[in-house]
Design a protein around this motif. Structure first.
Motif, PDB file in Angstrom:
ATOM      1  N   ARG A  54      50.909  20.270  28.785  1.00 39.58           N
ATOM      2  CA  ARG A  54      51.705  21.076  27.841  1.00 39.58           C
ATOM      3  C   ARG A  54      52.033  20.170  26.683  1.00 39.58           C
ATOM      4  N   SER A  55      52.001  20.730  25.466  1.00 36.45           N
ATOM      5  CA  SER A  55      52.234  19.885  24.300  1.00 36.45           C
ATOM      6  C   SER A  55      53.639  19.280  24.351  1.00 36.45           C
ATOM      7  N   ILE A  56      53.805  18.094  23.752  1.00 40.33           N
ATOM      8  CA  ILE A  56      55.095  17.412  23.760  1.00 40.33           C
ATOM      9  C   ILE A  56      56.080  18.109  22.830  1.00 40.33           C
ATOM     10  N   ASN A  57      55.595  18.500  21.660  1.00 38.15           N
ATOM     11  CA  ASN A  57      56.487  19.238  20.761  1.00 38.15           C
ATOM     12  C   ASN A  57      55.798  20.516  20.274  1.00 38.15           C
ATOM     13  N   LEU A  58      56.604  21.389  19.685  1.00 40.20           N
ATOM     14  CA  LEU A  58      56.085  22.682  19.250  1.00 40.20           C
ATOM     15  C   LEU A  58      56.748  23.071  17.944  1.00 40.20           C
ATOM     16  N   ALA A  59      56.072  23.978  17.224  1.00 40.03           N
ATOM     17  CA  ALA A  59      56.652  24.502  15.992  1.00 40.03           C
ATOM     18  C   ALA A  59      57.426  25.782  16.313  1.00 40.03           C
ATOM     19  N   LEU A  60      58.722  25.733  16.020  1.00 42.14           N
ATOM     20  CA  LEU A  60      59.580  26.902  16.235  1.00 42.14           C
ATOM     21  C   LEU A  60      59.713  27.644  14.912  1.00 42.14           C
ATOM     22  N   SER A  61      59.460  28.961  14.918  1.00 48.55           N
ATOM     23  CA  SER A  61      59.618  29.724  13.674  1.00 48.55           C
ATOM     24  C   SER A  61      60.531  30.924  13.920  1.00 48.55           C
ATOM     25  N   VAL A  62      60.536  31.862  12.967  1.00 51.73           N
ATOM     26  CA  VAL A  62      61.586  32.887  12.948  1.00 51.73           C
ATOM     27  C   VAL A  62      61.689  33.731  14.230  1.00 51.73           C
ATOM     28  N   ARG A  63      60.543  34.094  14.813  1.00 47.59           N
ATOM     29  CA  ARG A  63      60.609  34.957  16.002  1.00 47.59           C
ATOM     30  C   ARG A  63      61.287  34.243  17.169  1.00 47.59           C
ATOM     31  N   GLY A  82      65.980  20.204  15.826  1.00 47.63           N
ATOM     32  CA  GLY A  82      64.712  20.535  15.148  1.00 47.63           C
ATOM     33  C   GLY A  82      64.495  19.692  13.905  1.00 47.63           C
ATOM     34  N   ILE A  83      63.237  19.382  13.630  1.00 46.62           N
ATOM     35  CA  ILE A  83      62.909  18.663  12.396  1.00 46.62           C
ATOM     36  C   ILE A  83      62.174  19.642  11.483  1.00 46.62           C
ATOM     37  N   PRO A  84      62.782  19.932  10.303  1.00 43.42           N
ATOM     38  CA  PRO A  84      62.152  20.934   9.436  1.00 43.42           C
ATOM     39  C   PRO A  84      60.808  20.471   8.908  1.00 43.42           C
ATOM     40  N   MET A  85      59.857  21.383   8.859  1.00 44.29           N
ATOM     41  CA  MET A  85      58.547  21.092   8.261  1.00 44.29           C
ATOM     42  C   MET A  85      58.323  22.154   7.188  1.00 44.29           C
ATOM     43  N   VAL A  86      58.298  21.730   5.916  1.00 43.65           N
ATOM     44  CA  VAL A  86      58.255  22.694   4.807  1.00 43.65           C
ATOM     45  C   VAL A  86      56.837  23.003   4.332  1.00 43.65           C
ATOM     46  N   GLY A  87      55.867  22.318   4.878  1.00 45.08           N
ATOM     47  CA  GLY A  87      54.499  22.601   4.453  1.00 45.08           C
ATOM     48  C   GLY A  87      53.488  21.749   5.201  1.00 45.08           C
ATOM     49  N   ARG A  88      52.236  21.969   4.830  1.00 48.56           N
ATOM     50  CA  ARG A  88      51.160  21.149   5.417  1.00 48.56           C
ATOM     51  C   ARG A  88      50.928  19.947   4.504  1.00 48.56           C
ATOM     52  N   TYR A  89      50.801  18.795   5.111  1.00 41.34           N
ATOM     53  CA  TYR A  89      50.553  17.554   4.363  1.00 41.34           C
ATOM     54  C   TYR A  89      49.123  17.151   4.701  1.00 41.34           C
ATOM     55  N   ILE A  90      48.240  17.347   3.727  1.00 42.70           N
ATOM     56  CA  ILE A  90      46.806  17.184   4.016  1.00 42.70           C
ATOM     57  C   ILE A  90      46.342  15.757   3.725  1.00 42.70           C
ATOM     58  N   HIS A  91      45.678  15.158   4.703  1.00 41.12           N
ATOM     59  CA  HIS A  91      45.107  13.812   4.526  1.00 41.12           C
ATOM     60  C   HIS A  91      43.611  13.979   4.306  1.00 41.12           C
ATOM     61  N   LYS A  92      43.165  13.642   3.094  1.00 37.33           N
ATOM     62  CA  LYS A  92      41.741  13.804   2.799  1.00 37.33           C
ATOM     63  C   LYS A  92      40.927  12.628   3.353  1.00 37.33           C
ATOM     64  N   PHE A  93      39.641  12.820   3.366  1.00 36.25           N
ATOM     65  CA  PHE A  93      38.688  11.805   3.824  1.00 36.25           C
ATOM     66  C   PHE A  93      38.930  10.447   3.176  1.00 36.25           C
ATOM     67  N   THR A 106      60.933  30.310  -1.476  1.00 36.67           N
ATOM     68  CA  THR A 106      62.296  30.105  -0.960  1.00 36.67           C
ATOM     69  C   THR A 106      62.403  28.910  -0.019  1.00 36.67           C
ATOM     70  N   ASN A 107      61.338  28.111   0.044  1.00 37.75           N
ATOM     71  CA  ASN A 107      61.383  26.894   0.855  1.00 37.75           C
ATOM     72  C   ASN A 107      61.675  27.130   2.322  1.00 37.75           C
ATOM     73  N   GLN A 108      61.212  28.241   2.879  1.00 39.75           N
ATOM     74  CA  GLN A 108      61.419  28.449   4.317  1.00 39.75           C
ATOM     75  C   GLN A 108      60.571  27.432   5.068  1.00 39.75           C
ATOM     76  N   CYS A 109      61.014  27.086   6.247  1.00 33.74           N
ATOM     77  CA  CYS A 109      60.270  26.057   6.982  1.00 33.74           C
ATOM     78  C   CYS A 109      60.169  26.424   8.457  1.00 33.74           C
ATOM     79  N   ILE A 110      59.267  25.734   9.139  1.00 34.78           N
ATOM     80  CA  ILE A 110      59.209  25.828  10.592  1.00 34.78           C
ATOM     81  C   ILE A 110      59.839  24.538  11.128  1.00 34.78           C
ATOM     82  N   TYR A 111      60.178  24.505  12.413  1.00 33.99           N
ATOM     83  CA  TYR A 111      60.868  23.331  12.965  1.00 33.99           C
ATOM     84  C   TYR A 111      60.069  22.722  14.108  1.00 33.99           C
TER      85      TYR A 111
END
Ligand code: FAD
Length: 449
Positions: A54-63, A82-93, A106-111
């Motif tokens: 089972r994953s160690i952490n998970l993303a919690l959202s509105v539902r 919870g640690i807020p995550m406001v977006g995807r941080y993409i690491h390129k090649f 509105t800067n909504q985030c997942i946790y």
């Protein structure tokens, strides 16, 4: 007296599985005044370290948040843990990075939340209710779902016990024993799909200053076409890093040199963060784990048994909605208990008749989102569409809600999120045709003049 104020005999309910969904459902039913017995295969998670598989952490959202709110735990979970995550941080090649916000308007985030922490919190909360009994180290081995009778094996002394209830709720996960018993029922539809990709969890430790080694307010992704690495932050300033990749590729990487060469080629910036020694140790400590998607229906056996959570609908993890949709099951069930005044026959049949459309929809969306995360996020066409979506969302916030936002930041039924996206796609195509024709016309006009 039950929660709705009626003087009625409380129901005697057994929940199989004390994972995230089972332990939340126990609270909701206890709140309504019913007697709840929770049977869990493993020992009490509050006394065990992380369980593999089972994953160690998970993303919690509105539902998920909505369901936690109904048992008074939402604010604690997001504010204290919870640690807020406001977006995807993409690491390129090439090592460069960019951010794709989830909700620029509105800067909504997942946790990011710890699984053990949340599960322990839910179990601990049940101690506030005198009407919840918990039985750990009890494995369901046999079930007569029509009679409401179950046989458990006590894993510590190998004794068996038989118990009966008015209602059995199967919340025993993707490999559910309750569902297995249900499969003998006529007209029970079932399908499962193992994707070709597996996952492996690695870890980025805190830096020398004890802090996060990467910007913490993001879900980090290293998209590499057919595979990807992602990282979610933990309270202790570590990152849980998950490598999703075809099993065939995992199998090819069978020596230390190959691991370093592979990471050096595709995730070079992650090596100093993880550390070479730790990378090699963690990579060979365990093999990659499978990901299964399960669809079935109906979820009930007359008025005696119901499946919820992964037992009813395991989904691949790429939309971060497995737990969230399982928690939403609990919310919907609670609303039906209220609507039908604890009449189990009506509750179970309405739940079963209506819920499948939405969980089938999120199951399909989760499959699609793997392609978006590992591949599409790097493509100009995706970024262009995202910017149009964001603009229209900003302009018409009630009308144009982009797919990710409707899934993660609203309680809109999943099937409606999909329908929304379908008409948006049509309008988007019309916009493209219109802009194309307008550009072509302008060029023609200018060249004629
Ligand atoms: P489980 O958590 O599997 O719990 C089932 C419980 O039943 C377990 O405790 C088990 O021991 C018990 N049990 C099993 N068999 C028996 C038996 N025979 N007798 C008694 N007890 C039994 N979801 C999200 O929302 N966001 C995410 O970011 C996310 N990330 C994920 C990442 C990965 C890598 C994976 C694999 C999943 C992820 N999920 C995520 C999905 C999420 O983990 C599940 O949807 C969630 O755990 C389902 O909860 P559950 O209680 O239904 O099942």
């Amino acid at each position: 007296t039950l929660q709705n104020g009626h003087q009625k005999k409380p129901l005697d309910i057994i929940i199989v599985g004390g994972g995230l969904v089972g332990s939340l459902e126990a609270l909701l039913l206890a709140k309504r005044g019913h007697r709840v017995r929770l049977y869990e295969y493993r020992e009490d998670i509050r006394r065990t370290p992380h369980v593999r598989g089972r994953s160690i952490n998970l993303a919690l959202s509105v539902r998920g948040r909505k369901a936690l709110q109904s048992v008074g735990l939402e604010q604690h979970m997001i504010r204290e843990h919870g640690i807020p995550m406001v977006g995807r941080y993409i690491h390129k090649f090439d090592g460069s990075t960019y951010v794709i916000p989830y909700d620029a308007r509105t800067n909504q985030c997942i946790y990011s939340v710890g699984r053990n922490y949340l599960n322990s919190l839910l179990l601990k909360e049940s101690e506030k209710y005198g009407n919840v009994e918990k039985y750990f180290n009890h494995k369901l081995i046999n079930a007569d779902l029509h009679k409401g009778s179950l046989t458990f094996l006590k894993t510590q002394n190998k004794e068996t016990v038989e118990v009966n209830a008015d209602l059995i709720i199967g919340a025993d996960g993707a490999y559910s024993a309750v569902r297995k018993a249900m499969m003998k029922q006529p007209l029970f539809d079932y399908s499962q799909k193992y994707i070709e990709h597996g996952y492996m969890e690695l870890c980025i430790p805190p830096g020398e200053d004890g802090e996060f080694q990467m910007p913490s307010k993001y879900l980090h992704i290293w998209p590499r076409g057919n595979f990807m690495l992602i990282a979610l932050p933990n309270q202790d300033r570590t990152w849980t890093v998950t490598l999703f990749m075809p099993f065939a590729k995992f199998n090819e990487i069978d020596t230390e040199e190959k691991v370093l060469a592979f990471f050096g080629k595709y995730f070079a910036d992650a090596i100093p963060l993880i550390g070479k020694k730790k990378l090699l140790e963690d990579f060979f400590a365990a093999s990659a784990l499978p990901l299964v998607s399960v669809k079935c229906r109906p979820y009930n056996v007359i008025d005696k048994t119901l499946l919820i959570g992964d037992a009813a609908h395991a989904v691949v993890p790429f939309y971060g909605q497995g737990m969230n949709s399982g928690f939403e099951d609990c919310t919907i069930l609670d609303e039906l208990f209220q609507k039908h005044n604890d009449d189990i026959a009506k509750i179970l049949s309405e739940y079963s008749d209506t819920r499948w459309k939405d969980v089938f929809a999120i199951s399909d969306l989760a499959m699609y989102n793997y392609i978006e995360m590992r591949d599409l996020v790097t493509r100009p066409s995706y970024l262009f569409r995202k910017s149009i979506d964001d603009f229209l969302f900003w302009l018409l916030p009630d009308l144009w809600v982009p797919l990710y936002n409707s899934v993660s930041f609203t309680n809109m039924p999943y099937s409606e999120c999909v329908r929304n996206r379908q008409w948006q796609d049509k309008i988007f195509q019309l916009i493209i045709i219109f802009v194309g024709l307008w550009t072509f016309g302008s060029i023609l006009y200018l060249s004629v003049r």
